[in-house]
Motif scaffolding. Structure first.
Motif, PDB file in Angstrom:
ATOM      1  N   GLY A 183       0.800  -1.214   0.000  1.00 41.95           N
ATOM      2  CA  GLY A 183       0.000   0.000   0.000  1.00 41.95           C
ATOM      3  C   GLY A 183       0.829   1.259   0.000  1.00 41.95           C
ATOM      4  N   GLU A 184       2.163   1.130  -0.223  1.00 42.20           N
ATOM      5  CA  GLU A 184       3.025   2.315  -0.282  1.00 42.20           C
ATOM      6  C   GLU A 184       2.645   3.164  -1.495  1.00 42.20           C
ATOM      7  N   PRO A 185       2.278   4.449  -1.274  1.00 45.28           N
ATOM      8  CA  PRO A 185       1.807   5.281  -2.385  1.00 45.28           C
ATOM      9  C   PRO A 185       2.952   5.863  -3.206  1.00 45.28           C
ATOM     10  N   TRP A 186       2.697   6.023  -4.484  1.00 48.62           N
ATOM     11  CA  TRP A 186       3.606   6.746  -5.386  1.00 48.62           C
ATOM     12  C   TRP A 186       2.795   7.191  -6.596  1.00 48.62           C
ATOM     13  N   TYR A 187       3.014   8.447  -7.024  1.00 47.97           N
ATOM     14  CA  TYR A 187       2.207   9.017  -8.095  1.00 47.97           C
ATOM     15  C   TYR A 187       3.087   9.756  -9.096  1.00 47.97           C
ATOM     16  N   CYS A 188       2.616   9.803 -10.320  1.00 42.00           N
ATOM     17  CA  CYS A 188       3.194  10.665 -11.357  1.00 42.00           C
ATOM     18  C   CYS A 188       2.052  11.405 -12.024  1.00 42.00           C
ATOM     19  N   TYR A 189       2.329  12.616 -12.516  1.00 41.82           N
ATOM     20  CA  TYR A 189       1.325  13.277 -13.341  1.00 41.82           C
ATOM     21  C   TYR A 189       1.177  12.512 -14.638  1.00 41.82           C
ATOM     22  N   LYS A 190      -0.053  12.327 -15.041  1.00 41.73           N
ATOM     23  CA  LYS A 190      -0.323  11.547 -16.256  1.00 41.73           C
ATOM     24  C   LYS A 190       0.190  12.289 -17.486  1.00 41.73           C
ATOM     25  N   PRO A 191       0.885  11.581 -18.373  1.00 41.94           N
ATOM     26  CA  PRO A 191       1.321  12.222 -19.619  1.00 41.94           C
ATOM     27  C   PRO A 191       0.123  12.736 -20.416  1.00 41.94           C
ATOM     28  N   LYS A 192       0.375  13.704 -21.257  1.00 42.37           N
ATOM     29  CA  LYS A 192      -0.708  14.304 -22.036  1.00 42.37           C
ATOM     30  C   LYS A 192      -1.239  13.352 -23.107  1.00 42.37           C
ATOM     31  N   ILE A 193      -0.350  12.510 -23.650  1.00 38.23           N
ATOM     32  CA  ILE A 193      -0.743  11.628 -24.741  1.00 38.23           C
ATOM     33  C   ILE A 193      -0.691  10.159 -24.329  1.00 38.23           C
ATOM     34  N   LEU A 194       0.422   9.749 -23.761  1.00 32.23           N
ATOM     35  CA  LEU A 194       0.626   8.338 -23.445  1.00 32.23           C
ATOM     36  C   LEU A 194      -0.145   7.932 -22.194  1.00 32.23           C
ATOM     37  N   SER A 195      -0.310   6.612 -22.030  1.00 33.23           N
ATOM     38  CA  SER A 195      -1.031   6.101 -20.878  1.00 33.23           C
ATOM     39  C   SER A 195      -0.070   5.805 -19.733  1.00 33.23           C
ATOM     40  N   CYS A 196      -0.623   5.539 -18.562  1.00 37.13           N
ATOM     41  CA  CYS A 196       0.195   5.347 -17.361  1.00 37.13           C
ATOM     42  C   CYS A 196       1.057   4.093 -17.438  1.00 37.13           C
ATOM     43  N   ASP A 197       0.626   3.078 -18.175  1.00 37.05           N
ATOM     44  CA  ASP A 197       1.386   1.831 -18.208  1.00 37.05           C
ATOM     45  C   ASP A 197       2.558   1.862 -19.185  1.00 37.05           C
ATOM     46  N   THR A 198       2.875   3.039 -19.718  1.00 38.83           N
ATOM     47  CA  THR A 198       4.047   3.153 -20.604  1.00 38.83           C
ATOM     48  C   THR A 198       5.257   3.734 -19.862  1.00 38.83           C
ATOM     49  N   ARG A 199       5.195   3.772 -18.527  1.00 41.62           N
ATOM     50  CA  ARG A 199       6.326   4.313 -17.756  1.00 41.62           C
ATOM     51  C   ARG A 199       7.553   3.431 -17.936  1.00 41.62           C
ATOM     52  N   VAL A 200       8.699   4.070 -18.171  1.00 36.65           N
ATOM     53  CA  VAL A 200       9.941   3.351 -18.452  1.00 36.65           C
ATOM     54  C   VAL A 200      10.879   3.382 -17.244  1.00 36.65           C
ATOM     55  N   ASN A 201      11.029   4.550 -16.599  1.00 35.32           N
ATOM     56  CA  ASN A 201      12.017   4.650 -15.527  1.00 35.32           C
ATOM     57  C   ASN A 201      11.590   5.647 -14.462  1.00 35.32           C
ATOM     58  N   HIS A 202      12.447   5.753 -13.462  1.00 35.76           N
ATOM     59  CA  HIS A 202      12.275   6.687 -12.349  1.00 35.76           C
ATOM     60  C   HIS A 202      13.611   7.375 -12.120  1.00 35.76           C
ATOM     61  N   ALA A 203      13.573   8.673 -11.816  1.00 39.91           N
ATOM     62  CA  ALA A 203      14.822   9.398 -11.584  1.00 39.91           C
ATOM     63  C   ALA A 203      14.567  10.606 -10.695  1.00 39.91           C
ATOM     64  N   LYS A 204      15.655  11.067 -10.074  1.00 38.93           N
ATOM     65  CA  LYS A 204      15.572  12.321  -9.321  1.00 38.93           C
ATOM     66  C   LYS A 204      15.410  13.465 -10.306  1.00 38.93           C
ATOM     67  N   GLY A 205      14.435  14.324 -10.039  1.00 35.99           N
ATOM     68  CA  GLY A 205      14.212  15.456 -10.928  1.00 35.99           C
ATOM     69  C   GLY A 205      15.050  16.663 -10.548  1.00 35.99           C
ATOM     70  N   GLY A 206      15.144  16.927  -9.249  1.00 41.85           N
ATOM     71  CA  GLY A 206      15.915  18.084  -8.818  1.00 41.85           C
ATOM     72  C   GLY A 206      15.439  18.586  -7.472  1.00 41.85           C
ATOM     73  N   TYR A 207      15.943  19.763  -7.102  1.00 43.53           N
ATOM     74  CA  TYR A 207      15.647  20.373  -5.815  1.00 43.53           C
ATOM     75  C   TYR A 207      15.009  21.739  -6.048  1.00 43.53           C
ATOM     76  N   LEU A 208      13.902  21.973  -5.363  1.00 46.32           N
ATOM     77  CA  LEU A 208      13.263  23.277  -5.472  1.00 46.32           C
ATOM     78  C   LEU A 208      14.094  24.326  -4.739  1.00 46.32           C
ATOM     79  N   LYS A 209      14.134  25.506  -5.279  1.00 49.06           N
ATOM     80  CA  LYS A 209      14.908  26.608  -4.693  1.00 49.06           C
ATOM     81  C   LYS A 209      13.969  27.631  -4.063  1.00 49.06           C
ATOM     82  N   HIS A 210      14.583  28.638  -3.427  1.00 49.59           N
ATOM     83  CA  HIS A 210      13.846  29.759  -2.832  1.00 49.59           C
ATOM     84  C   HIS A 210      12.790  29.264  -1.832  1.00 49.59           C
ATOM     85  N   LEU A 211      13.198  28.330  -0.975  1.00 52.63           N
ATOM     86  CA  LEU A 211      12.282  27.761   0.003  1.00 52.63           C
ATOM     87  C   LEU A 211      12.188  28.595   1.272  1.00 52.63           C
ATOM     88  N   ILE A 212      13.185  29.413   1.523  1.00 54.36           N
ATOM     89  CA  ILE A 212      13.211  30.189   2.761  1.00 54.36           C
ATOM     90  C   ILE A 212      13.416  31.667   2.439  1.00 54.36           C
TER      91      ILE A 212
END
Length: 575
Positions: free
Chosen positions: A251-280
């Protein structure tokens, strides 16, 4: 001739547009068929990228992220409340906000004092040393509340000895620091301010309100079409449709925003996207300055060293590997002497200085390592130090895995696999994303099976409830494993200290790691598992803190691990 060519061009253009419209309208039909492989160059030019911009608006509500997944039982909720209460951190008074940096904790104006013993000013092995810290602000005024994050160690460089100290917050600007006295000779006290109480308040707010400050991404691909979207453990559902990758077993949750064209079952990989800035804010940024208020030593108002004498004659002498301070007030798992770690928990530390010793210890063993890069470092150390362990090329991405090494002569199998998301590795194939609890359920176990777990570094940006839920699943899987195979050896590697600057502090502060580490110890307390205390091993050592500790420290960690796997035989057994 030109007119005919123009007619043909119009015909070809019409056919191309018709084909594209047909493809887009029937994309779901195409997904169920095997698409022909096209050249990498054509894929590159034909790639359809979605807008890959982290969502700036986020639910500033801890319950949204912390309470996703399966609903906990009443017993789980009770344990969660207990764990959260146990790591509650004091801070500034309610509704009190320092107006300037000058009102916050300053290590240069703060002082510590070594307190004399009750009877005389002599210290003996087996006793304890106490120091008192008084925090002041940048104006030199005494602090009236607690919450500062302090670290302490006692060390004797000439004999390669050191031990971590225990800090007690009196919540009034004063802190007691206790050290067990475990060796003879001159010993120096060292106390460091990691973060001021005001900085900790900022870190706590970020953890609860901004679990999106590290974001992830996934590539979706079908034939020559590909899209990349943002992923995370918790995403606002009102931004755009989501792909739900919640694990069916845990039951561990994990989500991605759905692609505009492709379906959810076409996911190929997972990666770090980055770090948000200007947090403080700019004012808050002043609380995180290297050399000013991040990991800065606190000076003493008097002597910073003591001379430790041999144990008093009226006390029973015991072996140095099992010395315990009296009265037992300091929770130390071990200490360094002659640069070698000496545990205090009754386990005799063996030194595996030769590769042949490691090979003989691991003979006929299967070692399964699961977790983050700190346990992957152990895998790398073992195959480098024991050359007969040959890494089998699984064509896995570098620093990601899975990895496997084999010594066919001595029947040794060594494996490493990273834990499931959140994981901040470069790129992990979707098919290789595995949750530790599911992997443990797939093990047969037994007396020749060793399981090593390390999971902490990638959970620092999420509310603690997320970590509790993950450990609960792992704990249940460990219980099941030990029930069906009682001889299985399970070893957990704790969190460790690391180098900090302003940026690292906002995502991976030692304060986050300490909180998670305390939760981990509490949740596995009383179980048939063994701990390698990486926290105290990095705190006590003189080498600089690092996410991946230096080889000298890792060598001691591996010696501790192997001492669990191959404990020293008692004299009665050797006869």
């Amino acid at each position: 001739m030109c007119r005919n060519l123009s007619k043909y061009a119009l015909v070809f253009l019409f056919l191309a547009l018709s084909g594209l419209i047909f493809l887009l309208r029937n994309i779901h039909t195409v997904e169920n068929r095997n698409c022909p492989t096209v050249s990498a160059l054509y894929q590159q030019h034909s790639r359809i990228q979605s807008s890959f911009i982290p969502v700036s608006t986020f639910y500033h509500n801890r319950t949204f992220c912390a309470h996703l997944g399966q609903k906990p039982s009443p017993e789980d909720e009770l344990e969660e409340r207990y764990l959260l209460d146990s790591i509650a951190w004091p801070g500034p008074p309610p509704h009190f906000t320092p107006t300037t940096l000058r009102q916050t904790s300053d290590p240069m104006h703060s002082l510590f004092t070594i307190l004399p013993t009750k009877g005389d000013r002599e210290w003996h092995v087996g006793e304890q040393l106490e120091a008192l810290v008084h925090m002041h602000d940048f104006q030199g005024r005494p602090k009236r509340y607690g919450g500062d994050f302090l670290l302490a160690r006692l060390h004797s460089p000439e004999c390669g000895a050191s031990v971590a100290g225990q800090v007690l917050d009196h919540r009034n600007g004063f802190y007691s620091v206790l050290f067990p006295l475990l060796w003879e000779g001159t010993a120096w006290v060292e106390i460091t301010l990691v973060h001021s109480s005001e900085a900790v308040a900022v870190l706590r707010r970020l953890r609860e309100e901004r679990p999106d400050r590290v974001f992830f991404k996934s590539l979706f691909r079908l034939g020559f079409l590909s899209e990349t979207t943002v992923c995370n453990l918790c995403l606002p559902p009102d931004q755009q449709p989501l792909c739900n990758y919640t694990d069916l077993y845990t039951g561990e949750p994990w989500y991605c925003y759905k692609p505009k064209i492709l379906s959810c079952d076409t996911r190929v990989n997972h990666a770090k996207g980055g770090y948000l800035k200007h947090l403080i804010t700019n004012k808050e940024a002043l609380l995180f300055q290297s050399g000013v208020n991040i990991k800065v030593r606190i000076h003493t108002s008097g002597p910073d060293r003591i001379n430790v004498l041999p144990p008093k004659k009226d006390k029973v002498e015991v072996e140095s590997s099992s010395i315990k301070p009296e009265p037992i007030k300091v929770a130390s798992s071990g200490y360094y002497y002659e640069n070698s770690w000496r545990p205090l928990g009754g386990v005799t530390m063996r030194q595996f200085n030769e590769s042949s010793a490691i090979t003989q210890c691991l003979k006929n063993k299967v070692i399964n390592m699961y977790g983050d890069s700190t346990v992957r470092q152990w895998f790398t150390y073992l195959i480098a130090f024991a050359p007969e362990l040959k890494e089998f090329n699984l064509r896995s991405p570098k620093n990601v895995g899975p990895f496997m090494a084999v010594d066919s002569t001595h029947n040794i199998l060594l494996k490493y696999r990273c834990h499931g998301p959140p994981i901040r590795f470069s790129t992990v194939m979707s098919s290789e994303l595995r949750y530790i609890s599911n992997e443990l359920d797939g093990l047969s176990g037994g007396p020749n099976t060793v399981v090593v777990l390390s999971i902490w570094a990638h959970f620092s940006t999420f509310p603690v409830e997320v970590y509790i839920r993950r450990l609960r699943h792992i704990r249940r899987a460990v219980v099941r494993l030990l029930e069906r195979a009682p001889g299985t050896l399970v070893v957990i590697r704790s969190a460790n200290l690391q180098a900090l600057d302003q940026e690292v502090s906002l995502y991976n502060s030692d304060w986050y790691s300490l909180q998670l580490d305390n939760v981990l110890r509490a949740m596995f307390k009383g179980m048939s598992i063994l701990l390698v205390d990486a926290w105290q091993m990095t705190l006590a050592h003189h080498l600089p803190h690092a996410l991946h500790p230096p080889t000298a420290i890792v060598r001691n960690m591996i010696d501790m691990l192997l001492s669990y796997v191959c404990p020293e035989k008692k004299k009665s057994q050797q006869k």
